[in-house]
Design an enzyme around this catalytic site. Structure first.
Site, mmCIF file in Angstrom:
data_model
loop_
_atom_site.group_PDB
_atom_site.id
_atom_site.type_symbol
_atom_site.label_atom_id
_atom_site.label_comp_id
_atom_site.label_asym_id
_atom_site.label_seq_id
_atom_site.Cartn_x
_atom_site.Cartn_y
_atom_site.Cartn_z
ATOM 1 N N TYR A 12 3.653 -4.342 -13.281
ATOM 2 C CA TYR A 12 2.724 -3.328 -13.797
ATOM 3 C C TYR A 12 1.342 -3.628 -13.239
ATOM 4 O O TYR A 12 0.892 -4.767 -13.267
ATOM 5 C CB TYR A 12 2.682 -3.397 -15.336
ATOM 6 C CG TYR A 12 1.667 -2.458 -15.949
ATOM 7 C CD1 TYR A 12 2.043 -1.196 -16.392
ATOM 8 C CD2 TYR A 12 0.328 -2.826 -16.066
ATOM 9 C CE1 TYR A 12 1.118 -0.320 -16.936
ATOM 10 C CE2 TYR A 12 -0.614 -1.953 -16.604
ATOM 11 C CZ TYR A 12 -0.217 -0.706 -17.036
ATOM 12 O OH TYR A 12 -1.143 0.153 -17.565
ATOM 13 N N GLU A 64 -2.675 4.020 -12.605
ATOM 14 C CA GLU A 64 -1.632 3.112 -13.081
ATOM 15 C C GLU A 64 -0.388 3.190 -12.199
ATOM 16 O O GLU A 64 0.059 4.282 -11.867
ATOM 17 C CB GLU A 64 -1.277 3.482 -14.518
ATOM 18 C CG GLU A 64 -0.254 2.560 -15.161
ATOM 19 C CD GLU A 64 0.244 3.114 -16.495
ATOM 20 O OE1 GLU A 64 -0.150 2.584 -17.539
ATOM 21 O OE2 GLU A 64 1.034 4.080 -16.475
#
Ligand code: GDP
Ligand code: MN
Length: 372
Positions: free
Chosen positions: A99, A184
């Site tokens: 992530y 993101e």
């Protein structure tokens, strides 16, 4: 404004971040399907996460399979979003999912880099200890030391470490140059061919939209919401059964909160704004009638607006058009006594206290629907 995954990936690519090769499709029968790289992954383009779980992502080996998957996914409803486009891109052979995000940290007044080795899942569900947070000084940008901290935290070395630096700097560049609030990548896929952004979530700052040429996505509205919008009325349909009419966005929100607090749920809300224009009030009440709530809570606050004028407007429509639902009114402010008297005479509950009004409304809603 949020960008679709395929748009986000395009900007990522422009800033040097590796993304899978792919095409977009709105029609499953289009010849273009044949240009999709195989094997491919077919992905619903909707502005919400959790598409995988909802069945909006399919792994396919052949053009026929891809066409079949596209046919199934297009038009699908994912958390209230209708799929109008799919992305078909080269399947990745994922070894690990990471992530990585760059976002605006309003309270720290800087840019925050967030990373985790636990990618592919909702970051909210990852333990704090498994998330690295690096505050970036906007004047210096990302430092070499921060890059080292990040690669160590994600346990990357050699080639992958160098690639991570490219992705991180590309993401930071996207963030600043595209005026973003969030960039993101979840998951950032570790593959034999290197790091690849397998997903993209990009939020651009609405205040900077004039500097870019993004076309805002078409908002999805119900038929009644569209009708209201065409008439310039703020009207939103929700999941509950109670109708709310209030004047002002803040007051409308507070009214919904009060109903929730006392165990009820708003079904439709209508914000009259500052208007006491009888025509506008009439249109608003007619929309409410069409929405068919169990009970209507009218919450009026009079500052400049005279509450009795609004009340009179509402009463007139109720009398001429007829509304079968019980009405509870909470009136506060300018001319409230007159307004309450008018409504009471018409047989409605009229009070000044929001708590009392909300409690009465929830009670009536339950009785009307036969639930206790
Ligand atoms: P989201 O669930 O809406 O966030 O969609 P993502 O794009 O993040 O995809 C969800 C999951 O699908 C990922 O975490 C991967 O596990 C899987 N996935 C997506 N693309 C690929 C791919 O090309 N190959 C493989 N093997 N899995 C993929
Ligand atoms: Mn994702």
């Amino acid at each position: 404004m949020n960008l679709y995954e395929f748009q986000g990936k395009q900007v990522f690519k422009d800033h040097g971040i590796p993304v899978p090769r792919g095409i977009t499709l709105t029609d499953p029968d289009a010849k273009k399907v044949e240009d999709a790289p195989m094997p491919c992954v077919v992905k619903a383009q909707v502005l919400t996460g959790g598409r995988g779980k909802a069945g909006g992502i399919a792994l396919c080996d052949t053009v026929d399979e891809a066409r079949e998957a596209a046919r199934r996914i297009l038009g699908m409803d994912i958390k209230g979003h209708t799929v109008g486009k799919v992305l078909l891109e080269a399947q990745l052979d994922i070894e690990r999912e990471l992530y990585l995000a760059v976002l605006l940290d309003r309270s720290a007044r800087d840019v925050l880099v967030m990373a985790s080795a636990e990618g592919g899942v909702d970051i909210e569900s990852v333990a704090d200890d498994d998330i690295l947070q690096l505050h970036v000084d906007p004047l210096t940008g990302i430092t070499d030391d921060q890059v080292r901290k990040l690669t160590r935290f994600l346990a990357l070395s050699g080639e992958s470490a160098a690639e991570l630096e490219t992705v991180l700097r590309g993401l930071y560049e996207t963030f600043t140059e595209e005026d973003c609030e969030l960039c993101e990548v979840n998951p950032l896929a570790v593959t034999a061919e290197g790091l690849v952004a397998a997903d993209a979530k990009v939020t651009v700052d609405d205040n900077a939209l004039f500097r870019h040429d993004w076309t805002p996505p078409k908002e999805e509205r119900t038929e009644l919401e569209q009708k209201a919008r065409d008439k310039g009325i703020a009207f939103i349909q929700l999941d509950g059964h109670i109708g709310v009419i209030a004047n002002g966005a803040g007051l409308t929100m507070a009214t919904l909160d009060a109903l929730t607090h006392y165990g009820g749920a708003g079904g439709v809300f209508l914000d009259l704004g500052g208007t006491d224009d009888p025509e506008q009030v009439k249109e608003a009440v007619l929309l409410m009638k069409e929405a068919d709530p169990s009970v209507v809570l009218i919450n009026l606050f009079g500052g400049i607006t005279k509450t009795d004028t609004v009340a009179r407007g509402i009463l007139q429509v109720l009398e001429s058009e007829g509304l079968d639902q019980p009405v509870v009114a909470r009136i506060k402010g300018r001319n409230e006594k007159k307004a309450k008297a008018l409504l009471k005479d018409a047989g409605f509950v009229a009070v000044s206290d929001l708590k009392e009004a909300a409690e009465r409304t929830v009670e009536i809603d339950r009785k009307e629907r036969g639930v206790d």
